[in-house]
Design a protein around this motif. Structure first.
Motif, mmCIF file in Angstrom:
data_model
loop_
_atom_site.group_PDB
_atom_site.id
_atom_site.type_symbol
_atom_site.label_atom_id
_atom_site.label_comp_id
_atom_site.label_asym_id
_atom_site.label_seq_id
_atom_site.Cartn_x
_atom_site.Cartn_y
_atom_site.Cartn_z
ATOM 1 N N ALA A 1 0.837 -1.209 0.000
ATOM 2 C CA ALA A 1 0.000 0.000 0.000
ATOM 3 C C ALA A 1 0.868 1.254 0.000
ATOM 4 C CB ALA A 1 -0.945 -0.010 1.197
ATOM 5 N N ALA A 2 1.983 1.218 0.729
ATOM 6 C CA ALA A 2 2.900 2.361 0.750
ATOM 7 C C ALA A 2 3.507 2.584 -0.632
ATOM 8 C CB ALA A 2 3.993 2.150 1.794
ATOM 9 N N LYS A 3 3.864 1.510 -1.322
ATOM 10 C CA LYS A 3 4.430 1.640 -2.665
ATOM 11 C C LYS A 3 3.408 2.230 -3.631
ATOM 12 C CE LYS A 3 7.824 -2.016 -2.227
ATOM 13 N NZ LYS A 3 8.265 -3.330 -2.609
ATOM 14 N N ILE A 4 2.176 1.753 -3.556
ATOM 15 C CA ILE A 4 1.129 2.272 -4.440
ATOM 16 C C ILE A 4 0.820 3.725 -4.082
ATOM 17 C CG2 ILE A 4 -1.310 2.049 -5.051
ATOM 18 C CD1 ILE A 4 -0.877 -1.040 -4.691
ATOM 19 N N GLY A 5 0.753 4.029 -2.792
ATOM 20 C CA GLY A 5 0.484 5.402 -2.355
ATOM 21 C C GLY A 5 1.527 6.388 -2.839
ATOM 22 N N SER A 6 2.766 5.928 -2.977
ATOM 23 C CA SER A 6 3.840 6.827 -3.420
ATOM 24 C C SER A 6 3.624 7.306 -4.854
ATOM 25 C CB SER A 6 5.203 6.148 -3.278
ATOM 26 O OG SER A 6 5.332 5.087 -4.207
ATOM 27 N N TRP A 7 2.780 6.633 -5.616
ATOM 28 C CA TRP A 7 2.479 7.068 -6.979
ATOM 29 C C TRP A 7 1.663 8.351 -6.992
ATOM 30 C CZ3 TRP A 7 0.232 1.731 -8.772
ATOM 31 C CH2 TRP A 7 1.254 0.783 -8.812
ATOM 32 N N PHE A 8 1.009 8.669 -5.863
ATOM 33 C CA PHE A 8 0.065 9.778 -5.832
ATOM 34 C C PHE A 8 0.551 10.984 -5.035
ATOM 35 C CE2 PHE A 8 -2.246 5.835 -6.464
ATOM 36 C CZ PHE A 8 -2.842 6.100 -7.678
ATOM 37 N N ILE A 9 1.798 10.954 -4.588
ATOM 38 C CA ILE A 9 2.360 12.116 -3.919
ATOM 39 C C ILE A 9 3.648 12.511 -4.617
ATOM 40 C CG2 ILE A 9 1.351 11.467 -1.683
ATOM 41 C CD1 ILE A 9 4.309 10.841 -0.829
ATOM 42 N N HIS A 10 4.025 13.775 -4.478
ATOM 43 C CA HIS A 10 5.250 14.244 -5.104
ATOM 44 C C HIS A 10 6.471 13.991 -4.236
ATOM 45 C CE1 HIS A 10 2.273 16.606 -7.452
ATOM 46 N NE2 HIS A 10 3.068 16.227 -8.417
ATOM 47 N N GLY A 11 6.274 13.802 -2.946
ATOM 48 C CA GLY A 11 7.381 13.567 -2.030
ATOM 49 C C GLY A 11 7.759 12.101 -1.971
ATOM 50 N N GLU A 12 8.459 11.760 -0.911
ATOM 51 C CA GLU A 12 8.923 10.394 -0.703
ATOM 52 C C GLU A 12 7.995 9.675 0.267
ATOM 53 O OE1 GLU A 12 13.327 10.027 -0.048
ATOM 54 O OE2 GLU A 12 13.103 12.195 0.194
ATOM 55 N N MET A 13 7.839 8.380 0.067
ATOM 56 C CA MET A 13 7.070 7.548 0.986
ATOM 57 C C MET A 13 7.886 6.286 1.237
ATOM 58 S SD MET A 13 3.191 6.002 0.680
ATOM 59 C CE MET A 13 2.377 7.570 0.847
ATOM 60 N N ALA A 14 7.951 5.896 2.513
ATOM 61 C CA ALA A 14 8.718 4.701 2.858
ATOM 62 C C ALA A 14 7.985 3.921 3.944
ATOM 63 C CB ALA A 14 10.119 5.079 3.337
ATOM 64 N N TYR A 15 8.209 2.619 3.958
ATOM 65 C CA TYR A 15 7.584 1.704 4.905
ATOM 66 C C TYR A 15 8.628 1.258 5.930
ATOM 67 C CZ TYR A 15 5.502 -2.572 6.733
ATOM 68 O OH TYR A 15 5.015 -3.547 7.560
ATOM 69 N N PHE A 16 8.219 1.210 7.196
ATOM 70 C CA PHE A 16 9.092 0.792 8.287
ATOM 71 C C PHE A 16 8.327 -0.134 9.215
ATOM 72 C CE2 PHE A 16 10.390 4.942 6.858
ATOM 73 C CZ PHE A 16 11.769 4.855 6.770
ATOM 74 N N GLU A 17 9.050 -1.016 9.877
ATOM 75 C CA GLU A 17 8.447 -1.842 10.914
ATOM 76 C C GLU A 17 8.822 -1.324 12.293
ATOM 77 O OE1 GLU A 17 9.343 -5.940 10.072
ATOM 78 O OE2 GLU A 17 7.965 -5.958 8.372
ATOM 79 N N ASN A 18 9.608 -0.243 12.341
ATOM 80 C CA ASN A 18 10.091 0.325 13.591
ATOM 81 C C ASN A 18 9.849 1.833 13.590
ATOM 82 O OD1 ASN A 18 12.387 1.800 15.044
ATOM 83 N ND2 ASN A 18 12.543 -0.271 15.900
ATOM 84 N N ARG A 19 9.166 2.314 14.624
ATOM 85 C CA ARG A 19 8.810 3.737 14.721
ATOM 86 C C ARG A 19 10.044 4.638 14.781
ATOM 87 N NH1 ARG A 19 4.526 7.053 16.533
ATOM 88 N NH2 ARG A 19 5.256 8.820 17.748
ATOM 89 N N GLU A 20 11.051 4.244 15.533
ATOM 90 C CA GLU A 20 12.253 5.077 15.665
ATOM 91 C C GLU A 20 12.976 5.231 14.327
ATOM 92 O OE1 GLU A 20 13.038 6.948 18.299
ATOM 93 O OE2 GLU A 20 11.160 6.159 19.124
ATOM 94 N N GLU A 21 13.056 4.143 13.559
ATOM 95 C CA GLU A 21 13.665 4.232 12.226
ATOM 96 C C GLU A 21 12.863 5.169 11.330
ATOM 97 O OE1 GLU A 21 14.127 0.309 10.579
ATOM 98 O OE2 GLU A 21 15.427 -0.330 12.241
ATOM 99 N N ALA A 22 11.543 5.111 11.446
ATOM 100 C CA ALA A 22 10.685 5.995 10.650
ATOM 101 C C ALA A 22 10.932 7.461 11.029
ATOM 102 C CB ALA A 22 9.216 5.625 10.857
ATOM 103 N N LEU A 23 10.997 7.751 12.326
ATOM 104 C CA LEU A 23 11.250 9.120 12.775
ATOM 105 C C LEU A 23 12.623 9.608 12.331
ATOM 106 C CD1 LEU A 23 9.659 8.981 16.333
ATOM 107 C CD2 LEU A 23 8.883 10.389 14.402
ATOM 108 N N ASN A 24 13.625 8.743 12.418
ATOM 109 C CA ASN A 24 14.975 9.117 11.962
ATOM 110 C C ASN A 24 14.954 9.460 10.470
ATOM 111 O OD1 ASN A 24 16.125 8.830 14.490
ATOM 112 N ND2 ASN A 24 16.765 6.728 14.125
ATOM 113 N N TRP A 25 14.254 8.668 9.671
ATOM 114 C CA TRP A 25 14.170 8.914 8.248
ATOM 115 C C TRP A 25 13.458 10.231 7.964
ATOM 116 C CZ3 TRP A 25 9.826 8.923 4.900
ATOM 117 C CH2 TRP A 25 10.149 8.990 3.534
ATOM 118 N N LEU A 26 12.389 10.497 8.694
ATOM 119 C CA LEU A 26 11.666 11.759 8.501
ATOM 120 C C LEU A 26 12.541 12.957 8.828
ATOM 121 C CD1 LEU A 26 8.142 10.934 9.971
ATOM 122 C CD2 LEU A 26 8.674 11.507 7.587
ATOM 123 N N GLY A 27 13.419 12.803 9.820
ATOM 124 C CA GLY A 27 14.289 13.899 10.251
ATOM 125 C C GLY A 27 15.524 14.091 9.402
ATOM 126 N N SER A 28 15.794 13.150 8.509
ATOM 127 C CA SER A 28 17.022 13.244 7.705
ATOM 128 C C SER A 28 16.835 14.155 6.507
ATOM 129 C CB SER A 28 17.445 11.859 7.217
ATOM 130 O OG SER A 28 16.489 11.313 6.329
#
Length: 127
Positions: A100-127
């Motif tokens: 769903a994240a991969k398909i959703g990325s087709w409809f936004i201009h920014g980046e979309m990524a899937y994580f199984e860990n909240r801290e990794e997701a927050l780190n990616w958002l902050g980078s």
């Protein structure tokens, strides 16, 4: 005794200048009514802001799915506001959420990524 199924969206929105941080926690099976509550909150927060830039953390760990009409609401939201998202981090634990994240990325201009860990997701958002 009837069983009640919890569902919905918990929303947090913070803003610094034109930069927004959106946190969503989705629970249960999302409905059209859930989106009817959420979309005005988002649009009111973005109202009057020229070129808003949104980073979003979407916690799908308790997500069970969407009603068809709610999936359509999600699609329309992406079409309307997709250019405003810089990054969307999806945190989940089900294989279909990654797709769903991969398909959703087709409809936004920014980046979309899937994580199984909240801290990794927050780190990616902050980078």
């Amino acid at each position: 005794m009837s069983e009640q199924n919890e569902h919905g969206l918990s929303v947090g929105i913070s803003r610094v200048n034109n930069d927004f941080f959106l946190q969503l926690k989705v629970t249960g099976k999302l409905t059209h009514d859930d989106y009817q509550t959420f979309i005005p909150l988002l649009e009111n927060a973005l109202g009057g802001v020229n070129n808003p830039q949104i980073n979003a953390l979407v916690d799908c760990l308790a997500l069970e799915g969407w009603e068809l009409r709610a999936a359509w609401d999600d699609f329309k939201l992406g079409l309307k506001h997709g250019s405003e998202f810089k990054k969307i981090a999806i945190v989940g634990n089900k294989p279909w959420e990654q797709w769903a994240a991969k398909i959703g990325s087709w409809f936004i201009h920014g980046e979309m990524a899937y994580f199984e860990n909240r801290e990794e997701a927050l780190n990616w958002l902050g980078s």
